[in-house]
Scaffold this motif. Structure first.
Motif, short mmCIF file in Angstrom:
data_model
loop_
_atom_site.label_atom_id
_atom_site.label_comp_id
_atom_site.label_asym_id
_atom_site.label_seq_id
_atom_site.Cartn_x
_atom_site.Cartn_y
_atom_site.Cartn_z
N PRO A 1 2.04 97.97 -5.43
CA PRO A 1 0.91 97.11 -5.78
C PRO A 1 1.24 95.63 -5.93
O PRO A 1 0.32 94.81 -6.05
CB PRO A 1 0.43 97.69 -7.12
N LEU A 2 2.52 95.26 -5.89
CA LEU A 2 2.88 93.85 -6.06
C LEU A 2 3.34 93.21 -4.75
O LEU A 2 3.87 92.10 -4.77
CB LEU A 2 3.97 93.72 -7.12
N VAL A 3 3.14 93.90 -3.63
CA VAL A 3 3.47 93.31 -2.32
C VAL A 3 2.29 93.56 -1.38
O VAL A 3 1.43 94.42 -1.63
CB VAL A 3 4.76 93.91 -1.72
N GLU A 4 2.26 92.83 -0.28
CA GLU A 4 1.18 92.98 0.69
C GLU A 4 1.33 94.31 1.42
O GLU A 4 2.37 94.61 2.00
CB GLU A 4 1.21 91.83 1.69
N ASN A 5 0.27 95.11 1.38
CA ASN A 5 0.26 96.45 1.97
C ASN A 5 -1.07 96.63 2.71
O ASN A 5 -2.02 97.21 2.16
CB ASN A 5 0.45 97.50 0.87
N PRO A 6 -1.17 96.13 3.93
CA PRO A 6 -2.46 96.09 4.64
C PRO A 6 -3.13 97.44 4.79
O PRO A 6 -4.36 97.54 4.72
CB PRO A 6 -2.09 95.51 6.01
N ASN A 7 -2.36 98.50 4.99
CA ASN A 7 -2.93 99.84 5.20
C ASN A 7 -3.06 100.63 3.91
O ASN A 7 -3.48 101.80 3.95
CB ASN A 7 -2.09 100.62 6.21
N ASN A 8 -2.69 100.02 2.79
CA ASN A 8 -2.71 100.69 1.49
C ASN A 8 -1.98 102.03 1.54
O ASN A 8 -2.44 103.05 1.02
CB ASN A 8 -4.15 100.89 1.00
N ALA A 9 -0.83 102.03 2.20
CA ALA A 9 -0.03 103.25 2.33
C ALA A 9 0.71 103.54 1.03
O ALA A 9 1.17 102.62 0.34
CB ALA A 9 0.96 103.09 3.48
N SER A 10 0.82 104.80 0.71
CA SER A 10 1.57 105.23 -0.47
C SER A 10 2.88 105.87 -0.05
O SER A 10 2.93 106.62 0.93
CB SER A 10 0.74 106.22 -1.30
N VAL A 11 3.93 105.59 -0.78
CA VAL A 11 5.26 106.10 -0.46
C VAL A 11 5.90 106.68 -1.72
O VAL A 11 5.54 106.31 -2.84
CB VAL A 11 6.17 104.97 0.10
N PRO A 12 6.84 107.61 -1.56
CA PRO A 12 7.54 108.16 -2.74
C PRO A 12 8.60 107.19 -3.27
O PRO A 12 9.13 106.37 -2.52
CB PRO A 12 8.18 109.44 -2.21
N PHE A 13 8.88 107.30 -4.55
CA PHE A 13 9.96 106.54 -5.16
C PHE A 13 10.64 107.40 -6.22
O PHE A 13 10.08 108.38 -6.70
CB PHE A 13 9.46 105.21 -5.75
N PHE A 14 11.85 107.03 -6.58
CA PHE A 14 12.60 107.74 -7.62
C PHE A 14 13.48 106.73 -8.34
O PHE A 14 13.72 105.62 -7.85
CB PHE A 14 13.45 108.87 -7.02
N GLY A 15 13.96 107.12 -9.52
CA GLY A 15 14.79 106.18 -10.27
C GLY A 15 15.31 106.76 -11.56
O GLY A 15 15.14 107.95 -11.85
N LEU A 16 15.92 105.91 -12.34
CA LEU A 16 16.41 106.30 -13.66
C LEU A 16 16.21 105.14 -14.63
O LEU A 16 16.05 103.99 -14.23
CB LEU A 16 17.87 106.74 -13.60
#
Length: 291
Positions: free
Chosen positions: A142-157
């Motif tokens: 949500p904090l970068v330009e995403n013209p197609n409003n695509a969703s991607v997975p993320f992971f972290g700690l």
């Protein structure tokens, strides 16, 4: 001048006399400091560079607290815990987390003395508590330009720490996350962040909080399509440090003695950074444990 030296010498001896006292224990004479004084006294000294600790009862009996190693198993036998258990039996003061250090023993002795004597006063030390969490989810960056409003997975700690006695609602955290790319959104990023957390609801079984990412370091790679003739697609790497003040929400639910299930809505809005026109999607599910 000699009178001044004599005066300083007497003053030094006077201070030593107040801070130390001579004891004979098992035919050994020792000068011991008093760390805690109450129904049980904690005494200690440094002998040939080694710390030695003693417990003194009201009747004057003194025992040394030791932790010897078994010659066969090479494991420490923790005899000091047996001594403390025998002396404090029936008062519900656990010894399982007590270490043979001045800091840990002072906490134990103060707790026992306060439990057995209502007039005993002491200021509890600040207790720093830490938690380690793992999480994964889905984001439309949500904090970068995403013209197609695509969703991607993320992971972290995440590593969180807070003072559990006086400031249990406040916490600082270190946050690491990596987001993957999609076919229609070739943008992959890694973020390291330092943030502040405030627990609006702070119960034993669950807590609800707000997050504020204060400082972030982002790096990654993006694929762009140029409008210039003959250029086509091109890759570009990026890295930057920012102070975006990113807002988020979260909740922890205790499921074991030291474990929590975590729900989070991470990057809702950035106060001092560009926000996408897309509705923010940045949801995560994870597990967090006390260290």
């Amino acid at each position: 001048m000699k009178k001044h030296f004599l005066l300083l010498g007497f003053l030094a001896l006077g201070f030593l006399g107040f801070s130390q006292q001579s004891y004979t224990i098992n035919n050994e004479t020792l000068e011991l400091e008093t760390a805690v004084e109450g129904n049980l006294d904690l005494l200690w000294t440094i002998d040939d560079g080694t710390y030695r600790y003693f417990v003194k009862e009201k009747n004057g009996n003194i025992q040394e607290l030791v932790n010897t190693k078994n010659a066969n198993t090479r494991k420490y036998q923790e005899e000091y815990k047996s001594v403390l258990n025998a002396l404090t039996e029936g008062y519900g003061v656990p010894t399982d987390q007590v270490n043979l250090t001045l800091y840990s023993l002072e906490d134990f002795f103060n707790t026992y003395n306060a439990t057995t004597d209502l007039s005993y006063n002491f200021e509890p030390r600040a207790k720093l508590q830490t938690r380690l969490g793992l999480f994964g989810g889905i984001t439309n960056q949500p904090l970068v330009e995403n013209p197609n409003n695509a969703s991607v997975p993320f992971f972290g700690l995440e590593f969180e720490f807070f003072e559990a006695t006086k400031l249990p609602r406040h916490a600082l955290f270190f946050h690491f996350r990596h987001a993957l790319e999609a076919d229609d959104f070739e943008y992959t990023s890694t973020q390291i962040a330092i943030g502040y957390r405030y627990r609006v609801i702070n119960k034993d079984r669950f807590n609800v909080y707000g997050n504020l990412k204060l400082v972030t370091y982002d790096f990654g790679n993006a694929t762009y399509t140029s409008s210039l003739p003959g250029v086509g697609d091109y890759d570009e790497s990026f890295s930057n440090i920012d102070v975006p003040f990113i807002l988020g929400l979260g909740a922890d639910f205790r499921v074991t003695e030291n474990g929590y299930i975590t729900f989070a809505y991470h990057d809702i809005y950035a106060l001092f950074s560009d926000n996408s026109d897309n509705f923010p999607i940045d949801f995560a599910l994870g597990f967090k444990m006390n260290l």
